[in-house]
Scaffold this motif. Structure first.
Motif, PDB file in Angstrom:
ATOM      1  N   UNK A   1       0.818  -1.213   0.000  1.00 21.11           N
ATOM      2  CA  UNK A   1       0.000   0.000   0.000  1.00 21.11           C
ATOM      3  C   UNK A   1       0.853   1.265   0.000  1.00 21.11           C
ATOM      4  N   UNK A   2       2.110   1.151   0.440  1.00 22.36           N
ATOM      5  CA  UNK A   2       3.008   2.306   0.523  1.00 22.36           C
ATOM      6  C   UNK A   2       3.938   2.418  -0.675  1.00 22.36           C
ATOM      7  N   UNK A   3       3.792   1.526  -1.645  1.00 23.52           N
ATOM      8  CA  UNK A   3       4.704   1.482  -2.795  1.00 23.52           C
ATOM      9  C   UNK A   3       4.757   2.841  -3.513  1.00 23.52           C
ATOM     10  N   UNK A   4       5.960   3.211  -4.009  1.00 24.73           N
ATOM     11  CA  UNK A   4       7.196   2.427  -3.985  1.00 24.73           C
ATOM     12  C   UNK A   4       7.824   2.421  -2.593  1.00 24.73           C
ATOM     13  N   UNK A   5       8.013   1.246  -2.066  1.00 20.37           N
ATOM     14  CA  UNK A   5       8.606   1.072  -0.747  1.00 20.37           C
ATOM     15  C   UNK A   5       9.814   0.148  -0.876  1.00 20.37           C
TER      16      UNK A   5
END
Length: 302
Positions: A137-141
Motif C-alpha cells: 500500500x506504501x509502494x514504492x517502498x
C-alpha cells in the motif's frame, strides 16, 4: 576513497530499523532521523529501544523518532509489533533488518527453535509477511536486509542442529547464507507490487556487540580481527543509509557490498526454492500455534 555524505529529504517517509537500538542499526536510524524521516527503532527490550531513541533525538533534534519492542526470537513479539505498528502508522516506506544474534552455547526460542535461526531468519521472514500489505500500500517502498560477509554451511534439513554437533559460529554463518538466499527469493515476489528488496553487506567486519557471546579462542580471534580490520558502526552505516535514501534503482534484487553492486552469491535457483519452501513451512507452523488468537492466523500474501 572518501564517500560523498548521504543527503536527502525523507520527511515524508516512515522507516522501521529492526535492531536500531545499538551498533550499526542505531547509526542507520540516526542518519535517517537526521534526514527528517519518521524512524521506529526496535529492540527486544523496550528500555534499550527508548534509550536509543533519546540518544538519537538528542543528536539530531528530531522529534520523529519512536521506540518499540521487537524480539525476533519470539513469534508473539513479532506479531504484537506488526499489529501495533499498523494501528499507529498508515504506511511503511522502508523496512531495514539490522538485527543479528549468535551465541557460543545452543539456546532455544520459546517455541523451541534454535535461537540464531529464529532471530536471524524466521523472525525477519515473519515480519516481512505481516507487513506485506502495508508495504504494498506504501509502494514504492523498500526492504533492506543486512547480512554478514561470512556466510555458508547451510543445512536446510538440519537448521536446528538436531543431527549436527552445535557450533555457534556455524549456526550464525548458516543463518547469514539463508538470509541472503531468502532476500533474493523475496525480491521478485515483491517487485510486482512495487516493493524493492535489496541485500547489503555494509562492511567485511564491523566493530559491534555481535560477538559478545563468543568464548575462548574464538572470542579472542574475533576481538583481534575486529580491532585490526573492523570499521566503526558509524562508517558501516554509510552503505545502508545510501541505499535507504537513494531515490531510484535500475533493477530489483541487487546485492551491495558497501555502495558497490556485486554479483549475488548462492544463486542456485533449485536450492533457493527448497530453502524458501522449508522456511515457509516452519513459519506457517509457528504462526498457527495457539496464543495469537483468530487475528494471528497466518496468511501468505501473493
Amino acid at each position: 576513497m572518501v564517500l560523498v555524505p548521504v543527503k536527502a529529504d525523507l520527511s515524508a517517509k516512515t522507516c522501521i530499523v529492526a535492531g536500531g537500538s545499538g551498533g550499526l542499526g542505531k547509526e542507520i536510524a540516526r542518519n535517517l532521523a537526521a534526514m527528517g524521516a519518521t524512524v521506529i527503532v526496535t529492540s527486544p527490550g523496550l528500555d534499550r529501544a527508548d534509550a536509543a531513541r533519546a540518544d538519537i533525538v538528542a543528536s539530531t533534534q528530531s522529534r520523529r523518532v519512536l521506540a518499540m519492542k521487537l524480539d525476533y526470537s519470539n513469534r508473539l513479539s513479532v506479531k504484537e509489533f506488526a499489529d501495533t505498528f499498523c494501528e499507529r502508522h498508515p504506511r511503511v516506506d522502508l523496512l531495514i533488518h539490522a538485527a543479528a544474534w549468535w551465541s557460543a552455547v545452543r539456546e532455544q526460542s520459546p517455541d523451541e527453535i534454535e535461537t540464531t535461526w529464529m532471530t536471524n531468519v524466521l523472525g525477519p521472514h515473519i515480519l516481512n509477511r505481516l507487513l506485506t500489505d502495508r508495504l504494498k500500500a506504501s509502494a514504492p517502498s523498500r526492504v533492506i536486509h543486512l547480512a554478514c560477509a561470512d556466510a555458508g554451511d547451510l543445512d536446510v534439513e538440519d537448521t536446528d542442529f538436531d543431527r549436527r554437533r552445535f557450533d555457534g559460529w556455524t549456526a550464525f554463518r548458516q543463518s547469514q547464507q539463508a538470509a541472503q538466499m531468502l532476500a533474493s527469493s523475496l525480491a521478485p515476489r515483491m517487485a510486482i507490487h512495487g516493493v524493492n528488496v535489496q541485500l547489503c553487506i555494509p562492511a567485511n567486519n564491523v566493530r559491534s556487540g555481535l560477538h559478545r557471546r563468543a568464548r575462548g579462542f574464538k572470542r579472542l580471534r574475533l576481538a583481534i580481527a575486529s580491532k585490526l580490520f573492523g570499521v566503526s558502526p558509524v562508517v558501516a552505516a554509510d552503505a545502508p543509509t545510501w541505499l535507504a535514501a537513494r531515490a531510484e534503482f535500475s533493477a530489483n534484487n541487487q546485492m551491495f557490498v558497501g555502495r558497490k553492486e556485486v554479483e549475488r552469491r548462492f544463486r542456485d535457483a533449485a536450492k533457493s526454492q527448497i530453502l524458501w519452501d522449508a522456511v515457509e513451512h516452519q513459519v506457517n507452523g509457528l504462526m498457527s500455534k495457539p496464543g495469537l488468537g483468530q487475528s494471528g492466523l497466518f496468511r501468505l500474501p501473493l
